[in-house]
Design a protein around this motif. Structure first.
Motif, PDB file in Angstrom:
ATOM      1  N   ASP A  14       0.822  -1.220   0.000  1.00 29.69           N
ATOM      2  CA  ASP A  14       0.000   0.000   0.000  1.00 29.69           C
ATOM      3  C   ASP A  14       0.849   1.259   0.000  1.00 29.69           C
ATOM      4  O   ASP A  14       0.329   2.384   0.056  1.00 29.69           O
ATOM      5  N   GLY A  15       2.161   1.111  -0.068  1.00 29.93           N
ATOM      6  CA  GLY A  15       3.041   2.268  -0.175  1.00 29.93           C
ATOM      7  C   GLY A  15       3.562   2.800   1.142  1.00 29.93           C
ATOM      8  O   GLY A  15       4.332   3.764   1.157  1.00 29.93           O
ATOM      9  N   TYR A  16       3.164   2.177   2.290  1.00 28.76           N
ATOM     10  CA  TYR A  16       3.614   2.637   3.603  1.00 28.76           C
ATOM     11  C   TYR A  16       4.744   1.761   4.127  1.00 28.76           C
ATOM     12  O   TYR A  16       4.873   0.591   3.776  1.00 28.76           O
ATOM     13  N   TRP A  17       5.560   2.411   4.962  1.00 28.26           N
ATOM     14  CA  TRP A  17       6.703   1.731   5.571  1.00 28.26           C
ATOM     15  C   TRP A  17       6.413   1.466   7.060  1.00 28.26           C
ATOM     16  O   TRP A  17       6.234   2.407   7.832  1.00 28.26           O
ATOM     17  N   PRO A  18       6.361   0.192   7.511  1.00 26.89           N
ATOM     18  CA  PRO A  18       6.216  -0.085   8.953  1.00 26.89           C
ATOM     19  C   PRO A  18       7.464   0.384   9.710  1.00 26.89           C
ATOM     20  O   PRO A  18       8.583   0.224   9.234  1.00 26.89           O
ATOM     21  N   VAL A  19       7.226   0.945  10.878  1.00 30.78           N
ATOM     22  CA  VAL A  19       8.318   1.454  11.708  1.00 30.78           C
ATOM     23  C   VAL A  19       8.648   0.440  12.811  1.00 30.78           C
ATOM     24  O   VAL A  19       7.759  -0.089  13.473  1.00 30.78           O
ATOM     25  N   TYR A  20       9.927   0.170  12.994  1.00 27.35           N
ATOM     26  CA  TYR A  20      10.398  -0.776  14.019  1.00 27.35           C
ATOM     27  C   TYR A  20      11.378  -0.077  14.952  1.00 27.35           C
ATOM     28  O   TYR A  20      11.999   0.936  14.592  1.00 27.35           O
ATOM     29  N   ILE A  21      11.531  -0.650  16.138  1.00 25.97           N
ATOM     30  CA  ILE A  21      12.644  -0.272  17.010  1.00 25.97           C
ATOM     31  C   ILE A  21      13.697  -1.361  16.856  1.00 25.97           C
ATOM     32  O   ILE A  21      13.449  -2.524  17.179  1.00 25.97           O
ATOM     33  N   ARG A  22      14.836  -0.964  16.302  1.00 24.28           N
ATOM     34  CA  ARG A  22      15.914  -1.931  16.144  1.00 24.28           C
ATOM     35  C   ARG A  22      16.734  -1.980  17.423  1.00 24.28           C
ATOM     36  O   ARG A  22      17.218  -0.956  17.907  1.00 24.28           O
ATOM     37  N   VAL A  23      16.887  -3.177  17.948  1.00 25.90           N
ATOM     38  CA  VAL A  23      17.668  -3.398  19.169  1.00 25.90           C
ATOM     39  C   VAL A  23      18.926  -4.165  18.778  1.00 25.90           C
ATOM     40  O   VAL A  23      18.834  -5.245  18.177  1.00 25.90           O
ATOM     41  N   VAL A  24      20.076  -3.602  19.103  1.00 24.92           N
ATOM     42  CA  VAL A  24      21.344  -4.275  18.834  1.00 24.92           C
ATOM     43  C   VAL A  24      22.044  -4.509  20.164  1.00 24.92           C
ATOM     44  O   VAL A  24      22.254  -3.577  20.938  1.00 24.92           O
ATOM     45  N   HIS A  25      22.367  -5.791  20.393  1.00 24.58           N
ATOM     46  CA  HIS A  25      23.054  -6.127  21.648  1.00 24.58           C
ATOM     47  C   HIS A  25      24.062  -7.233  21.377  1.00 24.58           C
ATOM     48  O   HIS A  25      23.740  -8.251  20.758  1.00 24.58           O
ATOM     49  N   LYS A  41       7.241  10.539   2.182  1.00 25.28           N
ATOM     50  CA  LYS A  41       7.567  11.891   2.626  1.00 25.28           C
ATOM     51  C   LYS A  41       8.072  11.903   4.073  1.00 25.28           C
ATOM     52  O   LYS A  41       8.706  12.887   4.488  1.00 25.28           O
ATOM     53  N   GLY A  42       7.800  10.853   4.789  1.00 28.80           N
ATOM     54  CA  GLY A  42       8.247  10.794   6.178  1.00 28.80           C
ATOM     55  C   GLY A  42       9.642  10.236   6.333  1.00 28.80           C
ATOM     56  O   GLY A  42      10.108  10.038   7.461  1.00 28.80           O
ATOM     57  N   LEU A  43      10.327   9.986   5.193  1.00 29.73           N
ATOM     58  CA  LEU A  43      11.674   9.430   5.231  1.00 29.73           C
ATOM     59  C   LEU A  43      12.644  10.349   4.497  1.00 29.73           C
ATOM     60  O   LEU A  43      12.278  11.040   3.542  1.00 29.73           O
ATOM     61  N   THR A  44      13.880  10.328   4.934  1.00 32.26           N
ATOM     62  CA  THR A  44      14.935  11.014   4.196  1.00 32.26           C
ATOM     63  C   THR A  44      15.387  10.109   3.050  1.00 32.26           C
ATOM     64  O   THR A  44      14.950   8.960   2.926  1.00 32.26           O
ATOM     65  N   LYS A  45      16.296  10.635   2.216  1.00 32.13           N
ATOM     66  CA  LYS A  45      16.795   9.824   1.110  1.00 32.13           C
ATOM     67  C   LYS A  45      17.525   8.575   1.600  1.00 32.13           C
ATOM     68  O   LYS A  45      17.574   7.562   0.906  1.00 32.13           O
ATOM     69  N   SER A  46      18.119   8.644   2.812  1.00 34.71           N
ATOM     70  CA  SER A  46      18.824   7.484   3.366  1.00 34.71           C
ATOM     71  C   SER A  46      17.892   6.621   4.245  1.00 34.71           C
ATOM     72  O   SER A  46      18.343   5.797   5.027  1.00 34.71           O
ATOM     73  N   ARG A  47      16.589   6.853   4.120  1.00 30.43           N
ATOM     74  CA  ARG A  47      15.540   6.111   4.833  1.00 30.43           C
ATOM     75  C   ARG A  47      15.590   6.320   6.352  1.00 30.43           C
ATOM     76  O   ARG A  47      15.238   5.447   7.135  1.00 30.43           O
ATOM     77  N   GLU A  48      16.035   7.483   6.737  1.00 29.85           N
ATOM     78  CA  GLU A  48      15.927   7.878   8.132  1.00 29.85           C
ATOM     79  C   GLU A  48      14.537   8.472   8.345  1.00 29.85           C
ATOM     80  O   GLU A  48      14.004   9.176   7.479  1.00 29.85           O
ATOM     81  N   ILE A  49      13.925   8.181   9.500  1.00 35.52           N
ATOM     82  CA  ILE A  49      12.568   8.673   9.769  1.00 35.52           C
ATOM     83  C   ILE A  49      12.633  10.145  10.147  1.00 35.52           C
ATOM     84  O   ILE A  49      13.393  10.548  11.041  1.00 35.52           O
ATOM     85  N   LYS A  50      11.789  10.958   9.410  1.00 32.78           N
ATOM     86  CA  LYS A  50      11.727  12.387   9.731  1.00 32.78           C
ATOM     87  C   LYS A  50      10.312  12.853  10.046  1.00 32.78           C
ATOM     88  O   LYS A  50      10.093  14.021  10.361  1.00 32.78           O
ATOM     89  N   ASP A  51       9.346  11.926   9.942  1.00 35.85           N
ATOM     90  CA  ASP A  51       7.953  12.269  10.251  1.00 35.85           C
ATOM     91  C   ASP A  51       7.865  12.712  11.709  1.00 35.85           C
ATOM     92  O   ASP A  51       8.061  11.925  12.634  1.00 35.85           O
ATOM     93  N   THR A  52       7.578  14.006  11.920  1.00 34.35           N
ATOM     94  CA  THR A  52       7.608  14.568  13.277  1.00 34.35           C
ATOM     95  C   THR A  52       6.536  13.974  14.179  1.00 34.35           C
ATOM     96  O   THR A  52       6.760  13.799  15.385  1.00 34.35           O
ATOM     97  N   PHE A  53       5.377  13.649  13.596  1.00 32.73           N
ATOM     98  CA  PHE A  53       4.306  13.076  14.425  1.00 32.73           C
ATOM     99  C   PHE A  53       4.700  11.687  14.940  1.00 32.73           C
ATOM    100  O   PHE A  53       4.552  11.383  16.118  1.00 32.73           O
ATOM    101  N   VAL A  54       5.220  10.847  14.063  1.00 32.52           N
ATOM    102  CA  VAL A  54       5.645   9.507  14.467  1.00 32.52           C
ATOM    103  C   VAL A  54       6.795   9.594  15.457  1.00 32.52           C
ATOM    104  O   VAL A  54       6.843   8.860  16.449  1.00 32.52           O
ATOM    105  N   LEU A  55       7.738  10.511  15.200  1.00 33.06           N
ATOM    106  CA  LEU A  55       8.865  10.670  16.124  1.00 33.06           C
ATOM    107  C   LEU A  55       8.397  11.100  17.514  1.00 33.06           C
ATOM    108  O   LEU A  55       8.920  10.633  18.537  1.00 33.06           O
ATOM    109  N   SER A  56       7.395  11.994  17.555  1.00 34.81           N
ATOM    110  CA  SER A  56       6.898  12.475  18.852  1.00 34.81           C
ATOM    111  C   SER A  56       6.223  11.355  19.646  1.00 34.81           C
ATOM    112  O   SER A  56       6.200  11.380  20.885  1.00 34.81           O
ATOM    113  N   LEU A  57       5.670  10.389  18.930  1.00 36.91           N
ATOM    114  CA  LEU A  57       5.029   9.259  19.610  1.00 36.91           C
ATOM    115  C   LEU A  57       6.032   8.211  20.075  1.00 36.91           C
ATOM    116  O   LEU A  57       5.876   7.613  21.143  1.00 36.91           O
TER     117      LEU A  57
END
Length: 493
Positions: A14-25, A41-57
């Motif tokens: 559907d064109g959306y990217w699921p967001v995960y918390i990556r845990v490295v240990h 639009k919520g991602l940078t070119k390097s696929r970093e999350i920039k969506d302010t609403f999602v980040l605030s949550l």
């Protein structure tokens, strides 16, 4: 230390990217779903999350997880253990839910009646707090103390309910906390500071042999009902009194395989889970019960020995029905209110008659009634000979149903406190002069007071003047009864 970061992996159809918390240990990654998505639009070119609403949550969640990890030592954990901790370690656990699971486990293990007490205790706590979902965090020392005070007017629940829930809490500490790894999902134990009050000591329920004879001789109340509760109550009381105080739950659950060669072989339901011998006992059925054995016998296709389960759905309802029937008979006899009998009346009566009228010691009574005797480990290694219990049981049956002898209680009233004991009972006695102990004995084998006094008088030295009194104290250890006597040198001895 584990590192946490918000990432995306694959775009959905559907064109959306699921967001995960990556845990490295320890060099191993794992991904925790967040339930949030972003678009291109919520991602940078390097696929970093920039969506302010999602980040605030999600950033507060990252901070919360990081703080939780800082409170424990995760050095030797695997990445999956870290993830599992983050998924559950920061949640407020439901005490209500855990307590119900604990009670269900007890039922599965066969402790149905005890499980019921645990559920009743939980329900009372939930009513007190006004919620059916009590959290562990809500159980502070102050809250528990207030709840216990609300039970102060009860006679038994004020001790039983707190003890039940304390056991649940202790089990939860073992299940949820990993003390080796420092995982403490339940961070406090309020019960460390709680003092649980003692239940009120119940009055002695035993009746005299005369009263027991009157009960079993009383006509059943008039009714049009076939096999009324009064008949069930009388018959159940007969079983209890003639089988060394057997519990109704054991009568209800008795199987045909448990009865052979005229002997019942069973494990006492109330204590089998707490004793190494599983509270096993064998009790020979006295001839007086044969009519009832036939009356309540089941068909060939039924594995139960008695037919009580055909009328009562549970052992609790059977016990309740028997108690109701016993009380109906009492009322027909003019016995009302708190003076009415119950099933336990006849259990207590068996023990009292066995000791007071049949000369049994407390240890012999406890053995026949299948009580814990302080030698549970030993009993787990040996196979006891239960014939002494059978013989004592038949003495009690003989005394109640086949004699009209007065009870010891009445004999003592008539004889102004006659002091009686049997050779089987432990005697501790001493002889004194002006408060000085001249000698003492502690033994069995004495049949009356004169035998004991005769033994003690041998301790009196020649230096005691004639016509001087010596004092004698005799204790029946098994009964806890004490009597005092006096003898004059040169006159009495």
């Amino acid at each position: 230390m584990a590192t946490l970061r918000l990432v995306v992996q694959k775009k959905r159809k559907d064109g959306y990217w699921p967001v995960y918390i990556r845990v490295v240990h320890r060099g191993k990654p794992s991904f925790m779903p967040t339930g949030k998505v972003v678009n291109d639009k919520g991602l940078t070119k390097s696929r970093e999350i920039k969506d302010t609403f999602v980040l605030s949550l999600l950033m507060p969640r990252i901070v919360e997880y990081t703080e939780a990890l800082n409170r424990v030592d995760v050095t030797n954990w695997t990445v999956q253990e870290v993830v599992n901790f983050l998924k559950t370690g920061t949640e407020d656990i439901s005490f209500s839910e855990y307590a119900r699971r604990h009670a269900d486990r007890m039922v599965d293990e066969g402790h149905v009646r005890n499980a019921r007490n645990y559920v009743l205790a939980l329900q009372h706590l939930e009513r007190f707090l006004g919620t059916t979902d009590v959290k562990f965090s809500a159980l502070t020392s102050a809250t528990i103390e207030k709840w216990i005070r609300s039970l102060s007017t009860t006679s038994r629940a004020k001790e039983m309910y707190p003890v039940c829930l304390r056991q649940v809490f202790r089990a939860a500490l073992l299940d949820y906390n990993d003390y080796d790894k420092g995982v403490m999902r339940i961070k406090t134990n309020p019960w460390m500071r709680i003092r649980i009050p003692r239940a009120d000591r119940p009055e002695k329920l035993a009746i005299t042999p005369e009263e027991a004879r009157a009960f079993f001789a009383a006509p059943l109340p008039q009714t049009k009902v076939v096999a009324p509760l009064s008949e069930v109550g009388r018959d159940t009381a007969m079983f209890v009194l003639c089988l060394a105080g057997i519990n109704t739950v054991d009568l209800y659950n008795m199987r045909k395989v448990d009865y052979h060669e005229g002997i019942l072989h069973y494990k006492r339901s109330k204590t089998r889970g707490s004793r190494s011998d599983e509270a096993y006992i064998e009790m020979r059925v006295p001839p007086i019960l044969q009519p009832l054995m036939e009356k309540y016998a089941t068909g060939d296709d039924d594995d139960r020995l008695f037919s009580f389960h055909n009328r009562f759905s549970t052992s609790d309802s059977f016990g309740s029905g028997a108690n109701t029937g016993i009380k109906q008979i009492c009322e027909s006899m003019g016995i009302t209110g708190d003076s009415r009998y119950c099933v336990y009346t006849f259990r207590h009566t068996w023990g009292t008659v066995a000791q007071n009228d049949c000369g049994a010691t407390i240890a012999e009574v406890a053995f026949a009634m299948n009580h814990s005797d302080g030698h549970n480990v030993t009993r787990g290694y040996i196979r006891p000979d239960f014939s002494p219990a059978w013989e004592l049981n038949e003495k009690v049956v003989e005394f109640i149903f086949f004699t009209n002898n007065p009870s010891s209680r009445h004999r003592e009233d008539e004889g102004a406190g006659i002091f009686r004991f049997s050779p089987k009972q432990m005697i501790h006695a001493g002889i004194y002069f002006k408060g000085e102990l001249l000698g003492e004995i502690r033994d069995i084998g004495y049949g009356n007071v004169d035998e004991v006094i005769g033994k003690l008088l041998a301790f009196v030295p020649d230096r005691i003047p004639n016509r001087s009194n010596v004092q004698i104290k005799i204790e029946i250890v098994d009964k806890g009864q004490v009597a005092f006597f006096e003898r004059m040198k040169g006159v009495s001895f």
